[in-house]
Scaffold this motif. Structure first.
Motif, short mmCIF file in Angstrom:
data_model
loop_
_atom_site.label_atom_id
_atom_site.label_comp_id
_atom_site.label_asym_id
_atom_site.label_seq_id
_atom_site.Cartn_x
_atom_site.Cartn_y
_atom_site.Cartn_z
N PRO A 1 0.83 -1.21 0.00
CA PRO A 1 0.00 0.00 0.00
C PRO A 1 0.87 1.26 0.00
N GLY A 2 0.46 2.24 -0.77
CA GLY A 2 1.17 3.51 -0.83
C GLY A 2 2.26 3.57 -1.86
N ALA A 3 2.64 2.45 -2.44
CA ALA A 3 3.71 2.45 -3.43
C ALA A 3 3.33 3.27 -4.66
N GLU A 4 2.02 3.35 -4.93
CA GLU A 4 1.58 4.11 -6.11
C GLU A 4 1.81 5.60 -5.95
N ASP B 1 -1.46 -1.43 8.75
CA ASP B 1 -1.90 -0.03 8.83
C ASP B 1 -2.90 0.30 7.74
N ALA B 2 -2.73 -0.33 6.57
CA ALA B 2 -3.58 0.01 5.43
C ALA B 2 -4.99 -0.55 5.56
N VAL B 3 -5.16 -1.72 6.16
CA VAL B 3 -6.48 -2.35 6.22
C VAL B 3 -7.09 -2.29 7.63
N HIS B 4 -6.36 -1.69 8.58
CA HIS B 4 -6.89 -1.48 9.93
C HIS B 4 -7.36 -2.78 10.58
N GLY B 5 -6.52 -3.76 10.60
CA GLY B 5 -6.89 -5.01 11.24
C GLY B 5 -5.77 -6.02 11.16
N ASP C 1 8.98 -7.81 7.97
CA ASP C 1 8.32 -7.14 9.10
C ASP C 1 7.80 -5.76 8.70
N ASP C 2 8.59 -5.02 7.93
CA ASP C 2 8.14 -3.69 7.48
C ASP C 2 6.94 -3.81 6.54
N ARG C 3 6.95 -4.83 5.70
CA ARG C 3 5.80 -5.02 4.78
C ARG C 3 4.54 -5.38 5.57
N LEU C 4 4.67 -6.23 6.58
CA LEU C 4 3.53 -6.60 7.41
C LEU C 4 2.94 -5.36 8.09
#
Length: 566
Positions: A223-226, A263-267, A255-258
């Protein structure tokens, strides 16, 4: 004699009738009696002929235009009715067979193989050169083509709402042509099997973020790469190399990708590797209520970079079967949609690169160096490679990058140069984005099949060996069932399927056992042929006979002594 004549004739001219004859003989009576040698040899001749035919077709098409746009190249390579990536598919199949046979010097089949390898390399080199030229002409700006950095936004985020359950399957080095072959097989299964878990399959190509290496490609799928994907070099960069950054936050690894996904999907977003997912306890206890599951599959890079060229070519097709097994498990979990994407593709040849294709890196301050990409500062420019800045790629920083033109590679220490990625050839740069809609898997009816699996000899004395498989049921009429077999030493796969008397699926290395027409309580006997790549230290391999769709063991592992003279 016929095999040798057909091989010699195809080396002179790739004739469709001869290719059809090779396929006919591959399925014939005598090939079924000798699946380990004759059937494999006919398959090799058939696919070598296909490589020559496809190479001629792509080369002729490249000559129809003086200049190509990136958009047109991607269309012809991946989307057209007969896409150019078919050349990569048939070449991959050919190398699988080639590394499963021992061919004597002077054998016409060996001559045909050498001719097909040479033609594939020639045409792949021309295609890579044309791609480099098209990239230069656009001044490294890409438009009207789907991009890897849009994958999460366009394919995943829109699905994560309501009660919809989604899986995001990130496959390291899943080349576009492999995903295309998988998509075709999934569609065929959906059309022919009323119990199929597949509702719909959509596939399109996207251009990967550069350099096409794992840490950059995986970050591009987040998420956010765009919005912002940059390349940086933190303090101590000589040890860490390039680090991708999204919204100012470094994405160093898993770990950073997780954290980015959570954070992106709130869960809760569990990130599992394929083996975690396939463990029954994980399926039942921890994933039932999760809306987004992320699965990583790293097999292709691991296989190609850690094993011999021969073993890697033999095992590569197993990855498609592994993806099919993952899809079935996800259907059992009630997942509605699966988005499959890759970090990058690859180039993989049957032998090491010639010295003439190796070029010196730009020098200067080297931050990271792979065979197909140099990253650093202050390097010298050369006609042998594209030289540009991260700013040109809208990836921030003052870094500079160089990509060999054609199939050239930078000289680097260690490893073999038959497999590589990092550059901008269509095979490395074009990645698949696949959307698979699932229907919930229904538990099958227990047929209580009693399997009889026995090696044809009491010990393995040659690299290629065979196993007879029979099955019977005392309760229900049998249905066709897909199985596979591996030879293992501990947890390591040391031998894999190369053929069977009937029912062998070359793409996923599985075998369909068919009921006997005279007795529907029994399966037709089948002779499965495996090729052993490594001799275990304890001189014993264990044969694992498995359900091809679920990975479940169908019989207890069978130990077989290995007695191969060096």
């Amino acid at each position: 004699a016929l095999l040798r004549q057909v091989a010699a004739a195809l080396a002179e001219h790739p004739d469709d009738e001869l290719i059809a004859l090779a396929e006919e003989r591959r399925q014939g009576f005598w090939a079924e009696q000798d699946p380990g040698e004759l059937q494999v040899a006919w398959a090799l001749v058939r696919d070598a002929g296909r490589v020559l035919r496809e190479a001629d077709r792509v080369e002729t098409a490249l000559q129809t235009r003086k200049s190509w746009t990136l958009k047109r190249l991607v269309f012809e390579y991946a989307i057209a009715e007969s896409p150019w990536c078919l050349l990569d598919t048939v070449y991959r199949h050919m190398e699988h067979w080639a590394h499963s046979l021992d061919l004597a010097e002077g054998d016409p089949v060996l001559g045909l193989l050498a001719r097909a390898r040479r033609r594939y390399f020639e045409v792949a080199d021309k295609l890579a050169l044309v791609t480099s030229q098209a990239w230069e002409q656009t001044r490294y700006q890409i438009s009207d083509v789907a991009l890897q950095v849009h994958t999460f936004r366009d394919e995943v985020r829109s699905l994560t709402h309501g009660k919809t359950r989604v899986a995001y399957l990130l496959v390291d080095a899943l080349r576009y042509e492999m995903a295309r072959e998988l998509a075709e097989r999934l569609r065929e299964a959906a059309a022919s099997d009323a119990t199929s878990i597949i509702k719909e399959v959509r596939l399109h190509p996207a251009l990967a973020a550069v350099p096409t290496i794992t840490k950059v490609g995986m970050a591009a799928l987040m998420p956010g790469a765009e919005v912002s994907l940059e390349l940086t070099v933190p303090p101590g960069g000589k040890r860490t190399g390039v680090i991708p950054v999204i919204d100012g936050r470094p994405i160093r690894g898993r770990d950073d990708r997780l954290k980015r996904l959570q954070d992106a999907v709130h869960g809760m977003v569990p990130v599992l590797d394929d083996q975690d997912l396939l463990r029954r306890k994980t399926r039942q206890d921890s994933l039932k209520e999760v809306r987004l599951i992320v699965i990583t599959l790293q097999g292709i890079d691991q296989i190609a970079e850690s094993l011999s060229t021969a073993m890697a070519h033999r095992l590569m097709g197993d990855m498609l079967g592994q993806i099919q097994r993952i899809l079935r498990v996800l259907a059992e979990l009630g997942v509605d949609h699966v988005v499959i994407a890759a970090d990058h593709g690859f180039l993989f040849f049957g032998q090491e690169m010639d010295e003439g294709y190796k070029i010196d890196a730009p020098g200067g301050q080297t931050v990271e160096l792979h065979r197909r990409v140099w990253v650093g500062r202050g390097g010298k420019q050369s006609p042998a490679y594209l030289y540009l800045t991260a700013e040109m790629l809208e990836m921030g920083s003052d870094l500079e990058l160089a990509f060999p033109k054609g199939l050239g590679i930078f000289r680097t220490a260690g490893g073999h140069s038959a497999y590589f990625h990092g550059g901008v050839s269509l095979q490395e740069w074009t990645i698949p984005v696949m959307h698979v809609s699932l229907t919930q898997a229904k538990p099958g009816v227990e047929s209580r099949v009693i399997w009889d699996v026995r090696p044809t000899k009491d010990r393995i004395t040659t690299r290629v060996f065979s196993v007879i498989v029979e099955g019977r049921s005392e309760i229900l009429f049998l249905q066709p069932t897909r199985v596979r077999m591996e030879a293992r030493s501990g947890h390591r796969v040391v031998g894999s399927l190369v053929s069977a008397s009937y029912g062998f699926d070359e793409a996923v290395r599985a075998v369909t056992m068919e009921p006997d027409t005279a007795n529907e309580l029994s399966y037709r006997p089948n002779v499965l042929t495996l090729s052993l790549e490594e001799i275990p230290p304890d001189q014993v391999v264990w044969l694992h006979f498995l359900d091809a769709d679920t990975g479940a063991s169908l019989v207890d592992p069978i130990p077989v002594p290995v007695d191969i003279a060096i």
